[in-house]
Scaffold this motif. Sequence first.
Motif, short mmCIF file in Angstrom:
data_model
loop_
_atom_site.label_atom_id
_atom_site.label_comp_id
_atom_site.label_asym_id
_atom_site.label_seq_id
_atom_site.Cartn_x
_atom_site.Cartn_y
_atom_site.Cartn_z
N LYS A 13 0.82 -1.22 0.00
CA LYS A 13 0.00 0.00 0.00
C LYS A 13 0.85 1.27 0.00
CE LYS A 13 -2.42 -1.44 3.67
NZ LYS A 13 -1.93 -2.82 3.69
N THR A 14 1.83 1.33 0.88
CA THR A 14 2.64 2.55 0.94
C THR A 14 3.86 2.45 0.00
OG1 THR A 14 3.94 1.75 2.83
CG2 THR A 14 1.96 3.05 3.32
N SER A 33 11.42 -6.80 -2.63
CA SER A 33 10.30 -7.72 -2.86
C SER A 33 10.84 -9.14 -2.85
CB SER A 33 9.67 -7.41 -4.24
OG SER A 33 8.90 -8.50 -4.69
N ARG A 34 9.98 -10.08 -2.51
CA ARG A 34 10.41 -11.48 -2.54
C ARG A 34 10.60 -11.96 -3.97
NH1 ARG A 34 5.56 -13.60 0.74
NH2 ARG A 34 4.72 -11.96 -0.59
N ASP A 41 13.59 -10.72 1.55
CA ASP A 41 12.58 -11.44 2.33
C ASP A 41 12.88 -11.22 3.81
OD1 ASP A 41 10.92 -13.28 3.63
OD2 ASP A 41 11.13 -14.78 2.04
N TRP A 42 11.91 -10.68 4.55
CA TRP A 42 12.12 -10.46 5.98
C TRP A 42 12.48 -11.75 6.70
CZ3 TRP A 42 13.08 -6.03 8.07
CH2 TRP A 42 12.53 -4.87 7.57
N TYR A 62 7.49 -2.89 7.28
CA TYR A 62 7.58 -4.29 7.68
C TYR A 62 6.29 -5.02 7.30
CZ TYR A 62 8.29 -8.45 10.45
OH TYR A 62 8.43 -9.75 10.83
N PHE A 120 -4.92 3.33 8.34
CA PHE A 120 -4.96 3.77 6.94
C PHE A 120 -6.40 3.79 6.41
CE2 PHE A 120 -0.61 1.55 6.00
CZ PHE A 120 0.06 2.54 6.69
N ASN A 123 -7.30 0.82 4.22
CA ASN A 123 -7.69 -0.50 4.73
C ASN A 123 -9.09 -0.88 4.24
OD1 ASN A 123 -5.31 -0.92 6.15
ND2 ASN A 123 -6.11 -0.04 8.04
N1 LIG Z 1 -2.70 -0.72 7.83
C1 LIG Z 1 -2.63 0.25 8.71
O1 LIG Z 1 -3.65 0.88 9.04
C2 LIG Z 1 -1.30 0.62 9.30
C3 LIG Z 1 -1.23 1.76 10.10
C4 LIG Z 1 0.01 2.12 10.65
C5 LIG Z 1 1.15 1.36 10.35
N2 LIG Z 1 1.03 0.23 9.57
C6 LIG Z 1 2.24 -0.55 9.29
O2 LIG Z 1 2.38 -0.65 7.89
C7 LIG Z 1 3.22 -1.78 7.60
C8 LIG Z 1 2.77 -2.39 6.30
O3 LIG Z 1 2.93 -1.43 5.28
P1 LIG Z 1 2.01 -1.44 3.99
O4 LIG Z 1 0.57 -1.49 4.42
O5 LIG Z 1 2.47 -0.37 3.10
O6 LIG Z 1 2.42 -2.82 3.37
P2 LIG Z 1 1.51 -3.97 2.77
O7 LIG Z 1 0.56 -3.40 1.77
O8 LIG Z 1 0.97 -4.78 3.89
O9 LIG Z 1 2.71 -4.73 2.04
C9 LIG Z 1 2.52 -5.85 1.39
C10 LIG Z 1 3.89 -6.18 0.73
O10 LIG Z 1 4.73 -6.84 1.67
C11 LIG Z 1 5.53 -7.72 0.94
N3 LIG Z 1 5.88 -8.91 1.74
C12 LIG Z 1 5.06 -9.89 2.18
N4 LIG Z 1 5.76 -10.80 2.86
C13 LIG Z 1 7.06 -10.39 2.86
C14 LIG Z 1 8.27 -10.91 3.38
N5 LIG Z 1 8.31 -12.07 4.05
N6 LIG Z 1 9.41 -10.22 3.18
C15 LIG Z 1 9.42 -9.07 2.49
N7 LIG Z 1 8.30 -8.52 1.96
C16 LIG Z 1 7.13 -9.18 2.15
C17 LIG Z 1 4.75 -8.11 -0.31
O11 LIG Z 1 5.57 -7.92 -1.40
P3 LIG Z 1 6.21 -9.11 -2.27
O12 LIG Z 1 5.11 -10.11 -2.46
O13 LIG Z 1 6.60 -8.39 -3.51
O14 LIG Z 1 7.37 -9.61 -1.49
C18 LIG Z 1 3.61 -7.09 -0.36
O15 LIG Z 1 3.59 -6.33 -1.56
C19 LIG Z 1 3.13 -2.69 8.81
O16 LIG Z 1 4.40 -2.83 9.40
C20 LIG Z 1 2.18 -1.99 9.77
O17 LIG Z 1 2.63 -2.10 11.09
C21 LIG Z 1 -0.15 -0.13 9.03
#
Ligand SMILES: NC(=O)c1ccc[n+]([C@@H]2O[C@H](COP(=O)([O-])OP(=O)(O)OC[C@H]3O[C@@H](n4cnc5c(N)ncnc54)[C@H](OP(=O)(O)O)[C@@H]3O)[C@@H](O)[C@H]2O)c1
Length: 261
Positions: A13-14, A33-34, A41-42, A62, A120, A123
Amino acid sequence: MTNLTLVLGAGGKTGRRVARRLRDGGVAVRAGSRSGTPRFDWTDRATWAPALDGAGAVYISYFPDLAAPGAAETVGAFAGLAAPRRLVLLSGRGEPEAQRAERLVRDASPDATIVRCSWFAQNFSESFLAEPVAAGAVYFAADAVREPFVDVEDVADVAAAALPEPGHEGRLYELTGPRLLTFAEAVREIARATGREIGYTPVSVEDFTAAMDGEPEDVVALVTYLVTEVLDGRNERLADGVREALGREPRDFAEYAVTLR
Ligand SMILES: NC(=O)c1ccc[n+]([C@@H]2O[C@H](COP(=O)([O-])OP(=O)(O)OC[C@H]3O[C@@H](n4cnc5c(N)ncnc54)[C@H](OP(=O)(O)O)[C@@H]3O)[C@@H](O)[C@H]2O)c1
């Protein structure tokens, strides 16, 4: 250090939005990215150093959530390897585990910028509430509590400014939208903007997690932690992070809702 920036969660998303803004601004981006080259990969630390190689800055988002068990230590260890590069960490507001991750990142890199966000808006369209919204019936474990939903476009604007521009080092930006809304009000705004009927029914945390029957245990535990920890009223206040970082007001939820038409 080069101006190559590693963007973690580059398809998320971000991260997707941060990468686009940086590229539009002439910054070279490596998608973390994976399925990237090199792969990131984390869960596989051997992938971290190759992904960092040659990068001068890193956007750290993360996955799945900083509230997940072990997340703070993992992110802290990554920051230890990534320092002294320019680091911008995406974090969550009012979450003890996220705040612990912030401290560990700052221990490794005192100049890191923390982008601490409220819930967000996206969501409702790009995460676990997207399906219920599309189906027209949202059941969720939030009733009277109000949340200052932040638009991820603002999150990306702040992160994409903080990565290449000077002046954001060591700053903590707390990002919220400009208005407190209950989840029912947010869903009503989406319904109005899209001209669709979408119901909202508050349910207890127990009923909500019970409805997740079939989901893996760790996912249920994570969601239960989030709805109980973050949605207890502690975040019912606005913050100034968007104005502090960018000198403008944050986007209103209504601006987000019309993008769903
Ligand atoms: N949602 C909320 O309301 C909110 C609010 C405040 C903070 N946050 C924080 O936002 C963060 C998530 O950010 P986001 O929402 O921008 O991300 P996201 O949309 O949840 O990110 C998904 C991406 O994570 C990657 N991913 C999945 N498993 C992985 C792994 N094992 N290693 C590396 N990459 C992996 C995937 O990419 P690939 O498939 O290409 O690897 C996927 O494109 C969280 O840490 C959360 O604490 C969220």
